[in-house]
Scaffold this active site. Structure first.
Site, PDB file in Angstrom:
ATOM      1  CB  SER A   1       3.332   8.002  -6.054  1.00  0.00           C
ATOM      2  OG  SER A   1       4.489   8.805  -5.955  1.00  0.00           O
TER       3      SER A   1
ATOM      4  CE  LYS B   1       6.807   6.932  -8.639  1.00  0.00           C
ATOM      5  NZ  LYS B   1       5.630   7.572  -8.175  1.00  0.00           N
TER       6      LYS B   1
END
Length: 169
Positions: A48, A93
């Site tokens: 990711s 993230k």
């Protein structure tokens, strides 16, 4: 009871053992405080955050001075407890929106926008097709943020900075 300690303390061997035990306890206490409140290290897995962080084997440094969203901003990479998995799943993230910001929910599927609610942030991975992030579970409460990712030290050391720059007039 006090006489037992006096007798133990009077033996040089036991006195040295007691001193070692006290120093070990102090060291453990210091390391625990440092790990819980200042900095920690974690290993990463998943695609990711490519190309910023590799799929597997990268070790990152997390500054806990930014826990619960203190001092973070758009563009920072943070580590937080993923809201849908409970306390065991930590993810890293990038912050795309802070409270009050308008963000595009999913740039790959349209232009629907939402306003980030107070006390929350909007996060996405750098590699959108392989990221399970706010587009899937919504805004992340700032209280779930463990800290800001400040560096990668293995395999190749690299310090992270917020890549956003002010617009020059």
């Amino acid at each position: 009871m006090a006489s037992i300690f006096r007798r133990l303390a009077s033996t040089p061997f036991l006195r040295a053992q007691l001193r070692t035990l006290i120093r070990a306890g102090q060291t453990f206490f210091f390391v625990h405080l440092f790990w819980e409140h200042f900095y920690c290290v974690g290993v990463t897995t998943g695609a990711s955050m490519l190309p910023t962080i590799n799929i597997a084997g990268d070790w990152i440094v997390i500054s806990k001075l930014y826990s619960r969203g203190r001092g973070i901003g758009v563009g920072d990479m943070v580590s937080y407890v993923r809201p849908v998995d409970g306390p065991g799943m930590h993810v890293s993230k990038r912050i795309i929106g802070m409270p009050g910001d308008w963000v595009v929910v999913d740039p790959e599927r349209g232009d629907e926008m939402i306003k980030v609610p107070p006390g929350h942030c909007w996060t996405t991975g750098d590699n959108l097709p392989f990221s399970n992030d706010s587009r899937h579970y919504g805004p992340v409460p700032l209280a779930l943020i463990r800290g800001k990712v400040i560096a990668r030290f293995k395999p190749m050391p690299k310090f992270f900075e917020n890549g956003l720059k002010d617009i020059e007039d």
